[in-house]
Write a protein that holds these residues in place. Structure first.
Motif, short mmCIF file in Angstrom:
data_model
loop_
_atom_site.label_atom_id
_atom_site.label_comp_id
_atom_site.label_asym_id
_atom_site.label_seq_id
_atom_site.Cartn_x
_atom_site.Cartn_y
_atom_site.Cartn_z
N CYS A 168 -10.08 -2.41 2.56
CA CYS A 168 -9.60 -1.63 1.39
C CYS A 168 -9.39 -2.55 0.19
O CYS A 168 -9.02 -3.72 0.32
CB CYS A 168 -8.30 -0.93 1.74
SG CYS A 168 -7.67 0.10 0.41
N SER A 218 2.10 8.63 -0.09
CA SER A 218 1.94 9.50 -1.26
C SER A 218 0.98 10.66 -1.07
O SER A 218 1.00 11.62 -1.83
CB SER A 218 1.47 8.66 -2.46
OG SER A 218 0.17 8.14 -2.21
N CYS A 269 -6.08 8.02 4.98
CA CYS A 269 -6.79 7.55 3.78
C CYS A 269 -8.29 7.65 4.01
O CYS A 269 -8.75 7.92 5.12
CB CYS A 269 -6.38 6.12 3.42
SG CYS A 269 -7.12 4.86 4.48
N LYS A 316 -7.51 -1.64 -3.22
CA LYS A 316 -6.83 -0.57 -3.94
C LYS A 316 -7.02 -0.71 -5.45
O LYS A 316 -7.15 -1.81 -5.96
CB LYS A 316 -5.35 -0.59 -3.59
CG LYS A 316 -5.10 -0.31 -2.12
CD LYS A 316 -3.66 -0.38 -1.75
CE LYS A 316 -3.16 -1.80 -1.65
NZ LYS A 316 -3.82 -2.60 -0.61
N ARG A 369 -0.47 4.50 -0.30
CA ARG A 369 -1.25 5.72 -0.06
C ARG A 369 -0.76 6.53 1.14
O ARG A 369 -0.76 7.76 1.10
CB ARG A 369 -2.72 5.36 0.13
CG ARG A 369 -3.38 4.91 -1.17
CD ARG A 369 -4.84 4.61 -0.98
NE ARG A 369 -5.45 4.23 -2.25
CZ ARG A 369 -6.72 3.83 -2.38
NH1 ARG A 369 -7.49 3.76 -1.30
NH2 ARG A 369 -7.21 3.51 -3.56
N CYS A 383 0.85 -1.18 0.00
CA CYS A 383 0.00 0.00 0.00
C CYS A 383 0.89 1.23 0.00
O CYS A 383 1.76 1.38 0.85
CB CYS A 383 -0.92 0.02 1.22
SG CYS A 383 -2.00 1.47 1.27
#
Length: 218
Positions: A216, A158, A171, A218, A155, A153
């Protein structure tokens, strides 16, 4: 806030059901330099749309797409307009129509996503008939279980989610703001992104510690 982020070279995304999006708002978003806007529309007709988006209007979604396209054209903007549809049993007969008509509706891009469902253990009326389009798989005991998550992951490293009250979340699955790094109205984003709470969250993501990660896809 979008304009300030854009000036700093940050990639910005707004995800919306578009029920309150007006021509003026569409123009302001494009003018601010928004990188991408995701319009969630989980059905082509009011019947299929309303099966999941209870109380919402599919016509408002379609209007919003037209407003955004018109603003982008008029301002020579670069905002990517993304139409997003959850794969549900109620709209599976429309998936081909989405593929064929998303550009006509005003979008630049189409995303067909699997849906997060609650109380899925005994099945769910919105679960697609073909399991390859579902996050859940039926086991030999007749119950449904979450499919294994894709590995990795990025996220938390980023970007972040900023809520309407200024909370900075790792998130969109932190729906209760349990893992908030802080509030952007009180502390600069550059500090929040590197503070102890943020570092601890990333450390625990690597160790697969969080229940929110289990839902989640993705």
């Amino acid at each position: 806030m979008i304009a300030e982020a854009h000036e700093e070279g940050l990639y910005t995304i707004v995800s919306t059901n578009a029920q309150a999006l007006t021509p003026r708002m569409a123009e302001e978003l494009v003018k601010a330099g928004l990188s991408r806007i995701i319009v969630s529309m989980d059905g082509m007709s009011q019947e299929t749309y309303g099966a999941y988006r209870i109380g919402g209007s599919v016509d408002k979604c379609k209007e919003a797409l037209r407003y955004l396209r018109a603003a982008k054209k008029r301002l020579h903007g670069h905002t990517t307009i993304e139409l997003q549809c959850l794969r549900l049993r109620t709209n599976e007969h429309e998936w081909d129509e989405f593929e064929k008509s998303y550009k006509v509706l005003g979008a630049d891009k189409l995303s067909l996503k699997t849906a997060q469902l609650y109380d899925y253990r005994n099945g769910h009326p919105l679960m697609p008939s073909d399991e390859q389009y579902s996050r859940y798989k039926r086991s030999e005991d007749g119950l449904y279980y979450r499919k294994p998550l894709p590995s990795g992951c990025w996220r938390a490293w980023s970007g972040v989610v900023i809520t309407t009250n200024g909370d900075v979340l790792p998130c969109c699955y932190d729906k209760g703001h349990k893992y908030a790094y802080g509030n952007i109205l009180k502390t600069p984003l550059s500090e929040l992104f590197r503070n102890e709470k943020a570092d601890a969250f990333r450390h625990n993501v690597l160790r697969e510690k969080y229940p929110i990660c289990q839902e989640c896809w993705k």
